[in-house]
Write a protein that holds these residues in place. Structure first.
Motif, short mmCIF file in Angstrom:
data_model
loop_
_atom_site.label_atom_id
_atom_site.label_comp_id
_atom_site.label_asym_id
_atom_site.label_seq_id
_atom_site.Cartn_x
_atom_site.Cartn_y
_atom_site.Cartn_z
N HIS A 136 15.05 -36.55 -6.25
CA HIS A 136 13.75 -37.02 -7.48
C HIS A 136 14.27 -37.33 -8.28
CE1 HIS A 136 10.61 -35.21 -4.71
NE2 HIS A 136 11.62 -33.91 -4.89
N SER A 137 15.49 -37.20 -9.07
CA SER A 137 15.50 -37.37 -10.12
C SER A 137 17.31 -37.91 -10.74
CB SER A 137 15.78 -36.57 -11.25
OG SER A 137 16.60 -37.40 -12.77
N HIS A 158 10.05 -46.38 -7.55
CA HIS A 158 9.07 -46.72 -7.71
C HIS A 158 8.71 -45.85 -8.92
CE1 HIS A 158 8.41 -49.25 -4.23
NE2 HIS A 158 9.82 -49.29 -4.17
N PRO A 159 8.35 -46.00 -9.88
CA PRO A 159 7.20 -45.34 -10.77
C PRO A 159 6.36 -44.47 -10.01
CG PRO A 159 6.46 -47.24 -10.73
CD PRO A 159 7.35 -47.36 -9.84
N ARG A 160 6.38 -43.08 -10.73
CA ARG A 160 5.26 -42.13 -9.68
C ARG A 160 4.16 -41.41 -10.94
NH1 ARG A 160 10.14 -38.71 -9.85
NH2 ARG A 160 10.05 -39.68 -11.92
N ALA A 161 4.05 -42.52 -11.52
CA ALA A 161 2.41 -42.57 -12.56
C ALA A 161 2.57 -44.00 -13.36
CB ALA A 161 3.21 -41.09 -14.20
N ARG A 186 3.61 -45.10 -16.23
CA ARG A 186 4.26 -45.43 -16.78
C ARG A 186 5.66 -44.62 -16.86
NH1 ARG A 186 5.46 -50.94 -18.24
NH2 ARG A 186 3.94 -51.82 -19.44
N ASP A 187 6.74 -44.78 -15.84
CA ASP A 187 7.21 -43.63 -15.45
C ASP A 187 8.78 -43.95 -14.81
OD1 ASP A 187 7.91 -40.90 -14.73
OD2 ASP A 187 8.17 -41.84 -12.67
N THR A 188 9.73 -42.99 -14.60
CA THR A 188 10.78 -43.67 -13.62
C THR A 188 11.22 -42.59 -13.40
OG1 THR A 188 12.39 -45.45 -13.52
CG2 THR A 188 12.60 -44.16 -15.97
N PRO A 189 12.45 -42.76 -11.99
CA PRO A 189 12.47 -41.53 -11.90
C PRO A 189 14.10 -41.45 -12.22
CG PRO A 189 12.67 -42.73 -9.30
CD PRO A 189 11.64 -43.66 -10.79
N GLY A 200 17.27 -40.77 -13.89
CA GLY A 200 17.22 -40.27 -15.41
C GLY A 200 18.65 -40.48 -16.74
N THR A 256 10.74 -47.60 -21.58
CA THR A 256 11.18 -45.93 -20.73
C THR A 256 12.41 -45.11 -21.24
OG1 THR A 256 9.19 -47.06 -18.99
CG2 THR A 256 11.05 -44.71 -18.14
#
Length: 295
Positions: A47-48, A69-72, A74-77, A79, A101
């Motif tokens: 996930h991360s 791919h982003p999950r929301a 504005r998001d990124t897996p 880290g 981000t």
């Protein structure tokens, strides 16, 4: 640990934009697979993810990999991003990751200086993306549950920083390898290496998985193919073949071994080549974009 090859090729990718060699023509025609420039993602939970080297192809590579791919909204897996040198094919992708981000950026002081001296990288906001300086041979947390350590590898300064005299076997902060451990297994990522020293062999002796510099099949490849005037070692890359090449020098290593950072001229791209058969016959894998490995 889970590994995802985002890009398997060396600088310029396959095909390279200005190259009409057999490999590049075959990749354009779909006879062999095209490949983006070298980048490897690693995760302990799926996930991360941490990205090792941000290639100029990073946006396309992330688009092609659903895990990135982003999950929301504005998001990124992602880290963290870790850089192993200041070469263009390893840092230019940072400019595609500038959209405010958060992630952490890890590198040695020398590599961070390359970014600081080129102010275009200020577009990656330091208040959002902290630049974490890492000392050699000191473990640090790359992701929760994933420990990394950087160590010196023989190499040279980036091409755009070369002067009239170039030392290709420097050992310091400018070219590093990465040791990765989740507490159970150990992996190494070394996409650039000028020579395999006894010291390096001792460093990677505990490897369960090795991703290693596969830039050129032989030292004179660029000259022989008419695509360049430098030997592989002059470019800071050990050849795969030969009595002091990487296959021979790493033959005693018990780890699973994968070549990555492969130049567009390298004959191992060809599925039916004798060179590829030699590589696989000696227990090596050849990285491909999208390839997943778990240890």
């Amino acid at each position: 640990m889970k590994f995802l090859v985002l890009g398997a090729a060396a600088g310029g990718g396959l095909p390279q934009w200005n190259c009409g060699c057999d490999n590049c023509n075959d990749a354009r025609a779909g006879r062999i697979s095209a490949s983006g420039q070298s980048s490897l993602a690693v995760s302990v939970d799926g996930h991360s993810w941490a990205i090792l080297n941000a290639s100029p192809d990073i946006r396309q590579q992330m688009q092609a990999s659903p895990r990135m791919h982003p999950r929301a909204l504005r998001d990124t897996p992602v880290g963290s991003v870790l850089l192993t040198n200041g070469d263009i094919d390893h840092i230019a992708g940072l400019l595609s990751l500038r959209e405010q981000t958060p992630f952490q950026m890890f590198a040695t002081g020398e590599i961070h200086k390359v970014l600081a001296d080129n102010r275009i990288f200020d577009a990656v906001n330091r208040e959002v993306v902290p630049r974490v300086t890492v000392a050699l041979d000191q473990p640090f947390e790359l992701l929760p549950g994933l420990t990394a350590k950087l160590f010196a590898v023989p190499g040279k300064v980036p091409l755009f920083m070369e002067g009239t005299e170039v030392q290709t076997d420097l050992e310091g902060e400018q070219t590093v390898g990465v040791r990765l451990s989740d507490g159970a297994k150990t992996a190494y990522y070394i996409p650039g290496c000028a020579t395999v020293t006894d010291k390096l062999l001792d460093q990677i002796a505990d490897a369960d998985q090795l991703f290693f510099d596969g830039t050129l099949w032989d030292d004179n490849e660029m000259i022989r193919t008419g695509t360049g005037v430098k030997t592989g070692r002059r470019m800071g890359h050990i050849p795969i073949s030969g009595p002091d090449g990487s296959i021979v020098r790493l033959s005693g290593l018990k780890a699973a071994k994968t070549f990555i950072h492969i130049n567009n001229t390298n004959p191992i791209w060809q599925p039916d080549s004798l060179e590829r058969a030699f590589v696989t016959g000696n227990g090596w894998q050849i990285a491909a974009d999208g390839q997943e490995t778990e240890i």
